[in-house]
Design a protein around this motif. Structure first.
Motif, PDB file in Angstrom:
ATOM      1  N   ALA A  80       0.796  -1.252   0.036  1.00  0.00           N
ATOM      2  CA  ALA A  80      -0.008  -0.009   0.110  1.00  0.00           C
ATOM      3  C   ALA A  80       0.661   1.185   0.010  1.00  0.00           C
ATOM      4  CB  ALA A  80      -1.022  -0.056   1.113  1.00  0.00           C
ATOM      5  N   SER A  81       1.885   1.007   0.590  1.00  0.00           N
ATOM      6  CA  SER A  81       2.928   2.490   0.659  1.00  0.00           C
ATOM      7  C   SER A  81       3.290   2.700  -0.709  1.00  0.00           C
ATOM      8  CB  SER A  81       3.888   2.087   1.629  1.00  0.00           C
ATOM      9  OG  SER A  81       4.674   1.139   1.202  1.00  0.00           O
ATOM     10  N   ASP A  82       3.449   1.859  -1.512  1.00  0.00           N
ATOM     11  CA  ASP A  82       4.075   2.021  -3.163  1.00  0.00           C
ATOM     12  C   ASP A  82       2.901   2.268  -3.963  1.00  0.00           C
ATOM     13  OD1 ASP A  82       6.693   2.150  -1.942  1.00  0.00           O
ATOM     14  OD2 ASP A  82       6.921  -0.017  -2.364  1.00  0.00           O
ATOM     15  N   MET A  83       1.620   1.723  -3.527  1.00  0.00           N
ATOM     16  CA  MET A  83       0.631   1.953  -4.613  1.00  0.00           C
ATOM     17  C   MET A  83       0.319   3.185  -5.090  1.00  0.00           C
ATOM     18  SD  MET A  83      -1.329  -0.731  -5.922  1.00  0.00           S
ATOM     19  CE  MET A  83      -2.941  -1.112  -6.332  1.00  0.00           C
ATOM     20  N   ILE A  84       0.035   3.168  -6.404  1.00  0.00           N
ATOM     21  CA  ILE A  84      -0.326   4.531  -7.023  1.00  0.00           C
ATOM     22  C   ILE A  84      -1.858   4.509  -6.931  1.00  0.00           C
ATOM     23  CG2 ILE A  84       1.698   4.625  -8.627  1.00  0.00           C
ATOM     24  CD1 ILE A  84      -0.297   3.399 -10.884  1.00  0.00           C
ATOM     25  N   GLU A  85      -2.193   5.843  -6.956  1.00  0.00           N
ATOM     26  CA  GLU A  85      -3.685   6.007  -7.293  1.00  0.00           C
ATOM     27  C   GLU A  85      -4.182   5.645  -8.454  1.00  0.00           C
ATOM     28  OE1 GLU A  85      -6.098  10.142  -7.839  1.00  0.00           O
ATOM     29  OE2 GLU A  85      -4.927  10.191  -5.824  1.00  0.00           O
ATOM     30  N   VAL A  86      -5.262   4.990  -8.259  1.00  0.00           N
ATOM     31  CA  VAL A  86      -5.895   4.339  -9.599  1.00  0.00           C
ATOM     32  C   VAL A  86      -7.371   4.575  -9.581  1.00  0.00           C
ATOM     33  CG1 VAL A  86      -6.761   2.107 -10.692  1.00  0.00           C
ATOM     34  CG2 VAL A  86      -4.576   2.261  -9.266  1.00  0.00           C
ATOM     35  N   MET A  87      -7.831   5.150 -10.688  1.00  0.00           N
ATOM     36  CA  MET A  87      -9.265   5.748 -11.085  1.00  0.00           C
ATOM     37  C   MET A  87      -9.714   6.778  -9.766  1.00  0.00           C
ATOM     38  SD  MET A  87     -10.825   2.281 -12.890  1.00  0.00           S
ATOM     39  CE  MET A  87     -12.284   2.474 -11.952  1.00  0.00           C
TER      40      MET A  87
END
Length: 165
Positions: A49-56
């Protein structure tokens, strides 16, 4: 002269298919493979989650949580063959979005790499499998089939057909 074993193996198999068993195998294999991604992401949620990008428009942790829920719940439904055609739609959309995110994030990759198996082969494989499952359905070895027989009034012919499987 061709031995009887080879005749039976080659000629008998031409006209016979094991479509229902094939669909069962594909459902089980795909469901387990897709579920293991969800379980792995659940275990390492904080790290991913710390590296997850914003999606939609959703924050990374929300989109990751939604993706994990889709992977685990829909995989379970696919494995059981319950609401199979509906259960492949959310993972199909998820994989299309994942492939889109992967391809749009590749800026500095040479054009030759775009046609290799490196950038997004996993989402594309799942997209193909889910489209097949959407078109072919779960087969007779599924809860969908059992429910359909009960809902349509388990007549003698349907029960005889079920016993053959």
């Amino acid at each position: 002269m061709v031995p009887a074993f080879f005749k039976k193996l080659l000629l008998y198999s031409v006209g016979h298919t094991y479509g229902n068993l094939s669909r069962l195998f594909l459902r089980l294999f795909t469901g387990v493979m897709f579920m293991q991604f969800g379980i792995r992401q659940w275990i390492y949620f904080d790290y991913i989650a710390s590296d997850m990008i914003e999606v939609m428009g959703m924050p990374g942790d929300v989109s990751l949580g939604l993706m994990i829920a889709i992977e685990i719940v829909c995989s379970t439904l696919i494995i059981l063959g319950l609401c199979s055609r509906l259960a492949v739609v959310p993972p199909l959309i998820t994989m299309i979005v994942a492939e889109n995110v992967i391809l749009t994030s590749i800026v500095s990759v040479p054009p030759a790499m775009l046609f290799s198996t490196q950038p997004g082969y996993v989402p594309i494989l799942f997209i193909g499998i889910f489209v097949y499952m959407l078109l072919a359905g779960p087969g007779k070895v599924s809860l969908d089939y059992l429910i359909a027989i009960r809902l349509l009034g388990a007549d003698k012919q349907a029960e005889d057909e079920l016993e053959k499987v």
